[in-house]
Write a protein that holds these residues in place. Sequence first.
Motif, PDB file in Angstrom:
ATOM      1  N   THR A 189       0.833  -1.200   0.000  1.00 22.04           N
ATOM      2  CA  THR A 189       0.000   0.000   0.000  1.00 22.04           C
ATOM      3  C   THR A 189       0.872   1.257   0.000  1.00 22.04           C
ATOM      4  O   THR A 189       1.987   1.243   0.501  1.00 22.04           O
ATOM      5  CB  THR A 189      -0.923   0.020   1.238  1.00 22.04           C
ATOM      6  OG1 THR A 189      -0.107   0.054   2.395  1.00 22.04           O
ATOM      7  CG2 THR A 189      -1.805  -1.211   1.275  1.00 22.04           C
ATOM      8  N   ASN A 190       0.355   2.335  -0.582  1.00 26.98           N
ATOM      9  CA  ASN A 190       1.116   3.595  -0.676  1.00 26.98           C
ATOM     10  C   ASN A 190       0.181   4.714  -1.113  1.00 26.98           C
ATOM     11  O   ASN A 190       0.052   4.993  -2.308  1.00 26.98           O
ATOM     12  CB  ASN A 190       2.271   3.423  -1.682  1.00 26.98           C
ATOM     13  CG  ASN A 190       3.114   4.672  -1.773  1.00 26.98           C
ATOM     14  OD1 ASN A 190       2.727   5.742  -1.317  1.00 26.98           O
ATOM     15  ND2 ASN A 190       4.289   4.558  -2.390  1.00 26.98           N
ATOM     16  N   ALA A 226       0.378   7.915  -1.088  1.00 25.67           N
ATOM     17  CA  ALA A 226       0.921   9.061  -1.820  1.00 25.67           C
ATOM     18  C   ALA A 226       1.091   8.710  -3.295  1.00 25.67           C
ATOM     19  O   ALA A 226       0.790   9.526  -4.176  1.00 25.67           O
ATOM     20  CB  ALA A 226       2.253   9.497  -1.206  1.00 25.67           C
ATOM     21  N   LEU A 227       1.545   7.498  -3.571  1.00 21.30           N
ATOM     22  CA  LEU A 227       1.641   7.078  -4.971  1.00 21.30           C
ATOM     23  C   LEU A 227       0.235   7.013  -5.587  1.00 21.30           C
ATOM     24  O   LEU A 227       0.024   7.413  -6.736  1.00 21.30           O
ATOM     25  CB  LEU A 227       2.329   5.712  -5.077  1.00 21.30           C
ATOM     26  CG  LEU A 227       2.464   5.150  -6.495  1.00 21.30           C
ATOM     27  CD1 LEU A 227       3.252   6.093  -7.392  1.00 21.30           C
ATOM     28  CD2 LEU A 227       3.141   3.782  -6.468  1.00 21.30           C
ATOM     29  N   LEU A 234      -0.842  10.283  -6.882  1.00 19.89           N
ATOM     30  CA  LEU A 234      -0.221  10.660  -8.155  1.00 19.89           C
ATOM     31  C   LEU A 234      -0.903   9.937  -9.328  1.00 19.89           C
ATOM     32  O   LEU A 234      -1.105  10.519 -10.388  1.00 19.89           O
ATOM     33  CB  LEU A 234       1.275  10.323  -8.140  1.00 19.89           C
ATOM     34  CG  LEU A 234       2.103  11.080  -7.093  1.00 19.89           C
ATOM     35  CD1 LEU A 234       3.556  10.632  -7.138  1.00 19.89           C
ATOM     36  CD2 LEU A 234       2.016  12.587  -7.305  1.00 19.89           C
ATOM     37  N   LEU A 254      -3.693   0.498  -3.575  1.00 15.22           N
ATOM     38  CA  LEU A 254      -2.670   1.288  -2.877  1.00 15.22           C
ATOM     39  C   LEU A 254      -3.226   1.940  -1.610  1.00 15.22           C
ATOM     40  O   LEU A 254      -2.489   2.232  -0.663  1.00 15.22           O
ATOM     41  CB  LEU A 254      -2.111   2.376  -3.815  1.00 15.22           C
ATOM     42  CG  LEU A 254      -1.153   1.891  -4.913  1.00 15.22           C
ATOM     43  CD1 LEU A 254      -0.938   2.996  -5.948  1.00 15.22           C
ATOM     44  CD2 LEU A 254       0.190   1.481  -4.312  1.00 15.22           C
ATOM     45  N   LEU A 298      -1.578  10.409   6.671  1.00 19.25           N
ATOM     46  CA  LEU A 298      -2.361  11.252   5.769  1.00 19.25           C
ATOM     47  C   LEU A 298      -1.477  12.249   5.029  1.00 19.25           C
ATOM     48  O   LEU A 298      -1.775  12.641   3.892  1.00 19.25           O
ATOM     49  CB  LEU A 298      -3.408  12.069   6.559  1.00 19.25           C
ATOM     50  CG  LEU A 298      -4.843  11.759   6.248  1.00 19.25           C
ATOM     51  CD1 LEU A 298      -5.222  10.447   6.890  1.00 19.25           C
ATOM     52  CD2 LEU A 298      -5.770  12.848   6.702  1.00 19.25           C
ATOM     53  N   ASN A 299      -0.433  12.696   5.693  1.00 14.88           N
ATOM     54  CA  ASN A 299       0.442  13.706   5.102  1.00 14.88           C
ATOM     55  C   ASN A 299       1.687  13.095   4.473  1.00 14.88           C
ATOM     56  O   ASN A 299       2.757  13.701   4.486  1.00 14.88           O
ATOM     57  CB  ASN A 299       0.814  14.746   6.164  1.00 14.88           C
ATOM     58  CG  ASN A 299      -0.302  15.755   6.380  1.00 14.88           C
ATOM     59  OD1 ASN A 299      -0.573  16.571   5.511  1.00 14.88           O
ATOM     60  ND2 ASN A 299      -0.983  15.671   7.519  1.00 14.88           N
ATOM     61  N   GLY A 320       2.124  14.067  -1.918  1.00 16.15           N
ATOM     62  CA  GLY A 320       1.106  14.302  -2.927  1.00 16.15           C
ATOM     63  C   GLY A 320      -0.091  14.988  -2.284  1.00 16.15           C
ATOM     64  O   GLY A 320       0.054  15.772  -1.354  1.00 16.15           O
ATOM     65  N   ASP A 321      -1.251  14.708  -2.768  1.00 11.58           N
ATOM     66  CA  ASP A 321      -2.454  15.207  -2.112  1.00 11.58           C
ATOM     67  C   ASP A 321      -3.168  14.070  -1.405  1.00 11.58           C
ATOM     68  O   ASP A 321      -4.406  14.027  -1.342  1.00 11.58           O
ATOM     69  CB  ASP A 321      -3.396  15.889  -3.111  1.00 11.58           C
ATOM     70  CG  ASP A 321      -3.012  17.347  -3.306  1.00 11.58           C
ATOM     71  OD1 ASP A 321      -1.898  17.573  -3.788  1.00 11.58           O
ATOM     72  OD2 ASP A 321      -3.799  18.238  -2.948  1.00 11.58           O
ATOM     73  N   HIS A 351      -3.677  13.547   1.558  1.00  9.58           N
ATOM     74  CA  HIS A 351      -4.517  13.946   2.691  1.00  9.58           C
ATOM     75  C   HIS A 351      -5.987  14.040   2.292  1.00  9.58           C
ATOM     76  O   HIS A 351      -6.854  13.515   2.971  1.00  9.58           O
ATOM     77  CB  HIS A 351      -4.030  15.263   3.302  1.00  9.58           C
ATOM     78  CG  HIS A 351      -3.807  16.363   2.323  1.00  9.58           C
ATOM     79  ND1 HIS A 351      -2.697  16.427   1.510  1.00  9.58           N
ATOM     80  CD2 HIS A 351      -4.551  17.447   1.994  1.00  9.58           C
ATOM     81  CE1 HIS A 351      -2.762  17.495   0.748  1.00  9.58           C
ATOM     82  NE2 HIS A 351      -3.877  18.128   1.012  1.00  9.58           N
ATOM     83  N   SER A 387      -4.068  14.737  -9.842  1.00  4.88           N
ATOM     84  CA  SER A 387      -3.133  14.478  -8.750  1.00  4.88           C
ATOM     85  C   SER A 387      -3.033  15.639  -7.769  1.00  4.88           C
ATOM     86  O   SER A 387      -2.422  15.511  -6.716  1.00  4.88           O
ATOM     87  CB  SER A 387      -1.743  14.148  -9.302  1.00  4.88           C
ATOM     88  OG  SER A 387      -1.226  15.242 -10.036  1.00  4.88           O
TER      89      SER A 387
END
Lengths: 314, 314, 314, 314, 314, 314
Positions: free
Chosen positions: D17-18, D20-21, D24, D79, D101-102, D105-106, D108, D123
Motif C-alpha cells: 500500500t502507498n 501518496a503514490l 499521483l 494502494l 495522511l500527510n 502528494g495530495d 490527505h 493528482s
Amino acid sequence: MFMHNKRLQYTVRVGETNPALASLLLEQFGGADGELAAAMRYFTQGLAEDDPGRKDMLLDIATEELSHLEIVGSIVAMLNKGIKAQLSEAAMAEADLYRSLNAGGDSHTQSLLYAGGPALTNSSGVPWTAAYVDSRGEPTCDLRSNIAAESRAKVIYERLINITDDPGIKEALGFLMTREIAHQKSFEKALYSITDNFPSGKLPGIAPFADMYVNTSQGEGDASGPWNTGEQWERIDDLEEVMPLDDGDGTATVKLSRTEAATAKKVAERLQSDPAGNPTTGADLGAGPGAGKTTGEDMGSAQDIAAAGKAKVE
Amino acid sequence: MFMHNKRLQYTVRVGETNPALASLLLEQFGGADGELAAAMRYFTQGLAEDDPGRKDMLLDIATEELSHLEIVGSIVAMLNKGIKAQLSEAAMAEADLYRSLNAGGDSHTQSLLYAGGPALTNSSGVPWTAAYVDSRGEPTCDLRSNIAAESRAKVIYERLINITDDPGIKEALGFLMTREIAHQKSFEKALYSITDNFPSGKLPGIAPFADMYVNTSQGEGDASGPWNTGEQWERIDDLEEVMPLDDGDGTATVKLSRTEAATAKKVAERLQSDPAGNPTTGADLGAGPGAGKTTGEDMGSAQDIAAAGKAKVE
Amino acid sequence: MFMHNKRLQYTVRVGETNPALASLLLEQFGGADGELAAAMRYFTQGLAEDDPGRKDMLLDIATEELSHLEIVGSIVAMLNKGIKAQLSEAAMAEADLYRSLNAGGDSHTQSLLYAGGPALTNSSGVPWTAAYVDSRGEPTCDLRSNIAAESRAKVIYERLINITDDPGIKEALGFLMTREIAHQKSFEKALYSITDNFPSGKLPGIAPFADMYVNTSQGEGDASGPWNTGEQWERIDDLEEVMPLDDGDGTATVKLSRTEAATAKKVAERLQSDPAGNPTTGADLGAGPGAGKTTGEDMGSAQDIAAAGKAKVE
Amino acid sequence: MFMHNKRLQYTVRVGETNPALASLLLEQFGGADGELAAAMRYFTQGLAEDDPGRKDMLLDIATEELSHLEIVGSIVAMLNKGIKAQLSEAAMAEADLYRSLNAGGDSHTQSLLYAGGPALTNSSGVPWTAAYVDSRGEPTCDLRSNIAAESRAKVIYERLINITDDPGIKEALGFLMTREIAHQKSFEKALYSITDNFPSGKLPGIAPFADMYVNTSQGEGDASGPWNTGEQWERIDDLEEVMPLDDGDGTATVKLSRTEAATAKKVAERLQSDPAGNPTTGADLGAGPGAGKTTGEDMGSAQDIAAAGKAKVE
Amino acid sequence: MFMHNKRLQYTVRVGETNPALASLLLEQFGGADGELAAAMRYFTQGLAEDDPGRKDMLLDIATEELSHLEIVGSIVAMLNKGIKAQLSEAAMAEADLYRSLNAGGDSHTQSLLYAGGPALTNSSGVPWTAAYVDSRGEPTCDLRSNIAAESRAKVIYERLINITDDPGIKEALGFLMTREIAHQKSFEKALYSITDNFPSGKLPGIAPFADMYVNTSQGEGDASGPWNTGEQWERIDDLEEVMPLDDGDGTATVKLSRTEAATAKKVAERLQSDPAGNPTTGADLGAGPGAGKTTGEDMGSAQDIAAAGKAKVE
Amino acid sequence: MFMHNKRLQYTVRVGETNPALASLLLEQFGGADGELAAAMRYFTQGLAEDDPGRKDMLLDIATEELSHLEIVGSIVAMLNKGIKAQLSEAAMAEADLYRSLNAGGDSHTQSLLYAGGPALTNSSGVPWTAAYVDSRGEPTCDLRSNIAAESRAKVIYERLINITDDPGIKEALGFLMTREIAHQKSFEKALYSITDNFPSGKLPGIAPFADMYVNTSQGEGDASGPWNTGEQWERIDDLEEVMPLDDGDGTATVKLSRTEAATAKKVAERLQSDPAGNPTTGADLGAGPGAGKTTGEDMGSAQDIAAAGKAKVE
C-alpha cells in the motif's frame, strides 16, 4: 497589436533548481492575484473603454503585466529545469524521482503533468479561471477593483520575498512588487480624475439608508469607530423592533394569477407534511440494536469527547 | 453564533410572476458580486481579524449581507412561484410549459433543475465559486477589496433597477443598492483609520521603480494624464533602449548541477529540431487534391471574404 | 517583453450593434478554442522550451494570438456599444431595456454583469479556465495538441462566418480563420522537424499491445477500415476468451501488512451486508397508499408512456 | 448498450500500500489526460458520428478506455487499502494517522474525503471537468484532437512508470501506455482515410494570409526553420510598417444609430477624466508619514532588494 | 433577517498552532460536505418552501449551520495564528518560513494566499462551488439529499476526530459531529411526515421497468441479495437476448425534413472515410528510424515492462 | 472490463429535430443529476467496495447508467441532426442559421461549439464536474447519497417528460425515469441490509447533543412537528441564555508560543485602527459636488424608489 522582444523586462538569475519553490511562485503566474489575472483585467477594460486617457493607461499597464507574466514564468521554468530533464529521461532511480516529485507544495502535479513548464494554476494546482477578473464596464468600479487588485498582488509578492533566500529571485520579485505599487498609484490618479466618482454609477442612494449602520452582530466585542459612529451615522441597535426597515410586515408576497394560485394549492396539498404524527423513519429502521448508542459509552479512541458530558444543557 | 427572524429586513412585494426576470436577479444571489459573495468575503475576514473594531464591523456587515441574500432569494422565489407549481403538477400542456421555460435569460435551467428555487448561480447559470472571494488576510488589502466589491454591487443593482418596471422589486432593489453605498463608506472609514495604509504590507517599494510609468502601448492614441505625467512620474518611452530595467542582459538563467546539466543535454539532443529541412507533414498529406484551394475561389456563401483580396500585403 | 501598438492587426468595421451576436463571438474570446486559450497555450510552452527554433516560433505565434484576442474583443466591444450606454444611462424605458437584454444567446449576462465589455467567457457565459490549456512540456505532444487546437479554432471561426451577414465582421473573421490555417502549417513543420516524433516520449511500447485492436463494441454496425484491419493489426474479437490480456486472473490484488489485514477485516465485519434477508426500507415506508401506483394507471398527461406496456419483457 | 465483466482487461498486482503514490496515479483516473477524459471524448464523438466506420472505431476505443479507467482505479484502490481501514476504524494513534495522511502528494484529501476510494480528481485534487473534452463535431478536428490526446496520455504514463518501482504497477502502466500508442495509430489511419482533411471544415483560407508568417517576437533569439522560412512562406518582419494587414487604419468602428450615439455621448461626459489635474487620491491619504518610505531604506530582511539600486534607469 | 452574537455556539480551545492541521479542517469549512454547503443547501430550500413546518425547520437548521461554519473557521484561524504573524512580519529567517509553509496538507497556499485566514476551499485548496448544493425544489428529493448530506458530514467529522490529538479540537468536532446526527433525524422525520413520499414527484413508474434488475456486470463475483433477488424483482441476465427492452430494434432515429436530409447527405459525402485504403499517416511519417522500436528492446529503466512479453495474446 | 453492443437498451424514435429541446435534455447527460454523474458515482464506489454483494450491485447499476447515458446522448444527437449539417455546410442563409442557433435554451453554444454533438454540459452549458460525485468510501453514507441521487434524477426526468410532446422521446424518458425508481429500491435494500446503519460511521454521538433541536429561526412562522417536538427532542428556544452549549465562554482561543505571541503583537500594532478619529477617505474625495445627492431628488427613471421615503426609520 502586440509585439514581443525576447529580452525580459528584468533579468532573471536563479541560484539553483527547486521545484517546490516553483510551485509556490505559480501563485503569481496562474493564481487569483497573479499576472495573467492582472493583464486580462486591464486588457478587457481597455478594449471597452472610450475615454482616450484611460484606454491608453489600461493598455499600457495590461501590456506591462504580460511582461511580468513572462518574468514569473521564466523563474518557474528555471527552478524546474532539473526535474524536467530527469523525469523525461528517467535519469534517476525511480525512488529518487518519486522523492523529488514530493519535495513540497504541489510540485508533484507541476512535475508530472506539466513537466516543470509554468502552468496556469495557483500554488495549489487550481487552474486559472476568468472568475478572478471582476471588470464591470463602469470605470469608477473598475478602477477601484484595480486599486484593490494591485494592493493584493503587492502583498503576495512580499510574502514570496519573505520565504525565498535566493538573491536573484528576491531581486526580481522586489522589482515586480514595486511595479504593483506604481500601478496602484496610476489607477488612483485615474479614479480621482473623474470628478464625481462616488457612489459609482448614476443613481444616488435613498436618503435614510445611505447613512445607516445596522449593528447586526452584538454581544461582548461590540465596538465603535468612525465606520459606525459619529455625526454621519444613524446606528440601529434594536433590530427586532425596527425591522423591517420599511413600513411593511417583512414578508415576501407575489400576486398569482387564478390558474397559478390553483396549481400552487394542488402542489401544497400533495406535499403537505403532517405536523402531528411521529412517523417511523429510515433512521429509526437503521439505528438497530445500536439505537442506545448515543449514551456516550464505548467511544473508542475518542474518550475525550465523552468528557463533553460537561455540556451545560444536559 | 447566528440567529434568524422570519421577518425580512425589507418587505418584498412582487407584482406578478416572471421566471426570466428571476434568472437575471440571480446575478445578485449567486453571482460574482452577489450577496453570498459579499457575506462570505466579510465573514472570513472577520473570523481572522484581531483588531476588535474591524472584527465587529466585518461581522456586522457580513450578517447584514446574509439578510440581503434572503431578500434577493425571496424575490426570486416569488417571481418563480408560478412556474414551479405548473412544472411539478404538469398543469399546462407540454408545449406551453416548454415555451414558458424558454421565456428568456437562463430561466430554462432555473426551472428544470431548481424548480424555481433560488439557485446559487449567476444569471448565466454558472455555479457560485469561492474564487470570487479575494480575502487575503491583510486589512489594507482586504478593505480596498471590500470597497471595490461594494461599488461593483451598487452598479449591478442599478442595472437591475433600470430593467425592471415592477415597483415593489424596484423599491427593494433600491434599498439594497443604497446599503452597498453605506457599506462602502464604512470600509473607507476603516481603511483610513489605519495610519499608514499605503502601500499595503510592510515592505517599501524599491525607489526607481515605484514612480516609473512604462509606456508599453504606443502609436496613435497615446495620451497623458496625472497617472503617467507630472512631477511624480518618470516615464519610459524608449522601451527597446532601456529594457531590461536592471543592468543585466534580460535573459533567464539558472545554475544547474553537473548531473542536471548532463541530463538536460540529453533531452535537448533527443528533441532537437532540424531547422534546415522541409519535412513532409500530416497537413501536407491531408491537403490532398484540395491543396490548391487557398486561392480564394469557390468560397460559397462567404464571397465577401474573398473580397479581402484587397489585403495590403498580397 | 511585450509591447503594444494601438493599431489592430486587422481593421474592424462593424455594421451595426448586436449584443446577441456579440455573445456568440465570445466563444473565440474566452472560449475553449478562443484566442486567450491559444495565446496561453503557446506562451507557456515557449517559456519552458529550450530548442531555440521552437521557442522563437512559439513566442511569435503566442504574440500574434494576443493580437487576435484584441481583434475579437474589439468586435465584441463594437457590437455592444449601444447596450452599454443605454443600460448605464437608463436611456430607454425599463421594458425596452429588458427586451434588449434578452435578445438571444447569453447577452443578458454579457450586458448586466459586464456592461457589454468583452468578457473572458465562452458563448454560454462559462468563465475561461486554464483547464483548456493542455501543454505537457514534451514537444512531440505539445505540437500535436497545437495542431489539433488550430484545426478546432479554424472550424469555430467558419461556423461564426456562416451565421453572420455583416460584411465587416465576416471579413475580419475570415482573416482570423485563415491565420489558424497558417499556424497549423507551422506547427506541422515543427513537429516533423523532430526526426523521431512517434510515439511521443522516450519509452517504446510493448510489442504485442502496440498493434492490437480490441473490438469492444460489437453487434450490428461492426465495421472495418485501415484503423483496425490489415497487416499491421491483430484484432481481438473474442473478448471474454482472451481477457485479461496478460497471464493473470484479471483481478486486482495488493499485499497487506498483518496490521492492515486485521483492520480491513474489522471494517468488513462492521459493514457486511446480509444477502439473505429482505429488510424493510425507507422506500417501503414511503410508498404508502400509493404503493400500487406502478400499475401505469393514472399517468395524467403522460398517457403515451403508459403505452410502453408494449415492452417486450413484461 | 454497455456490459461488464468483473475480470479486468489486465491483471493488477500491487506490491504494498502507498497512498501518496495512489494520489499521483489519479492523474490518469480523473486528470486532464486520464481515462475518463479519453472515454468521454470518444464516446460523445461516437454518438454524433454518422460515418459507420468511424462510429464503430470511436465506440470500440471509448469502451476500452472505460476498461482502462477500471484498471487505474483498481490500482488506486489497492494502494489505499491500508489507509481506508485504519482511518475508519481509528486503528492507529491519532498522530500516526495524521502522519500517514500527510505522506505526500495530495494523499490527505484522498484519505480524508474519499477514504482512499479512487476519486475523479487529478493528482492535485482538482475535480474532473468536461472542459477537458474538446470534441467539436467535425471529424477532421476531432481526430486530430484524439491523436494529440493519445500522445499526451502516453507521456503521462511514461512519467508515472519512471517514478514507480513496484513491478506489478510498472507492468500494468506499461500495458496502458502501449494501448495509447495503438489508439493513436488508429486515429491517424482514420484521419487520413478522409481524402481531403486539411484544412478542417469546408471554407478555404484567404490566399495571402494562409502562407504568411508574422515575426512578432524579435530580438536576440530570432530563428528560422521550415515553419517560417522557405518557398511556402511570406515572412513579415517590419510589423509597424505593414500593420494592419488590410487596407484600413487598424481601428475598430461601429455605426451607431442616432439614439445610441446620443446616449454614448452622455455616458462619455459623465465619466470623462480630467487629464490636466493632479487630484489627491486615496493612496495619497494613505501614504501617511511613511510616504517617504520608497527610498529603499529600512528594507528589513529584504536588504538584497535594496541593492537593486543598481537599476539602470535611476 | 439574520442576527449575530459574538459568542460561539460552542467554545473553541486550541492547544497549539498547526497550519497543516488547519488545512485539513478546511474540508468542513469550504469543502463538499462542509458547513457552508450545509447552510446554503437548507437556506435555498427554505426560501422556496411553502409548507410552514418544513420552512421553519430548514431555516432553523440553515442558521445553525452558519454557526457551525463560524466554529470551524475559528478553529482554523486559531491554528494559523502563528504563521500569519510570522509571514507578514517576516519574523523568521526565509528558510524557516519556507519550511513552515511546507508543513503538510495544502498549508502552503493557505498561508501564502490567505495568510492563515479560513478560506472557502476544501483540504486540497479547491474553491467551494455551488455545484455541491443539490437542492431541486421537490421536498421528497431534497429531504433525501439532506439526509445523505448529514450522514456524509458526520463521517468526515469522525475522520478528523481520528487524526487529531488536541483535546479542545476533538471536543468541538465531537459536538459538531453529533449535531449532524440530530439534523439527520429531523430530516428523516420531515420526510416521513409526507404521506406518500416514494417515488419522488408525481408520475408513477411504468410497470415492468420498476421491479426489474438488469445484471449488466457478470462473471466471477456475480452475487445476489435483497437488492436483486426475491419476489419483487425480475432479474435480466441474458442481456444480448432481451435488449432492447422495448419492441424496437435498439437504434436511434429521427425524421428529417427533406432539406435536412439533403444537407446531411452532403456532409456525409464530404467527410466519408475510405475503409479500403491504407493511407500513410502523420504517425507513419514520425515513426522514423525508430519505427522498429516497439520490439520491446532497449526499454531503459523499464525492463520489467519488457517482461510483459508473457502477454497471453502474443 | 466493459463491452458494448451497438443496440441501445431502449429504442429511440425522435419525431423531428429541435436543438432547443436537445439543450434542455443535456441536463440528464452532463448535468448534476445526469447519467454520467450516476455512472461515475456507482463505478467509483464499486471499485473501492469490498463487500461482494454491494460491489456487484454497484457495478451492475453503474454499467446500466452508461447505457442510459448512451440513450440520452442518442436523443440529443437526433434532435440536433438538422442544425449540425446546416451549420457545417452553410446550407442556409446566414440570418436563418443565426435564428435557428438562437432558438432557445443554450442551443447557441450547443450548435456553435459542439455542432450538435451531445456535450457533457448541463442545460446552461456548464461543463460536468466531478464535484457532483459525492462518494465518501463509507457504504452507509454512499448508499444514502445514491438513494437521494436516484430520487433527484427521477424528478428531473419527470419535468422533462412534462415539457415534451414528442411521443418517442416521452416514451424513452419514461423508461429512464422508471429505472431510477428501480435503482432507488435496490439501494434502499442494500442500505438496510447493513444491520447497524445509523448513524453512519463508527463513533456514536455525544448524548445531550444528539436529541437537541436548536430553534435558531424565530418570529412569526415558528412551527412544530415531529422533527423538533415530542418525547425525543429537547428544544432550545432561549438561545442567548443557553449559548454556548458547553461550559465555556464561547470564545475561540489558542496557546501561542512566546515567539508567536511577540510577533502577533507587532502585527497588531502595525495594523491597529484608530477608533476615535474621523479620517477623510477616498469616498469623501470622490463624492465631489454630488455629495448632496443622497437626498433622493433627481432619481431619473427610478422615481418609485424615491417613494421609499416612507421608510420607517427616517
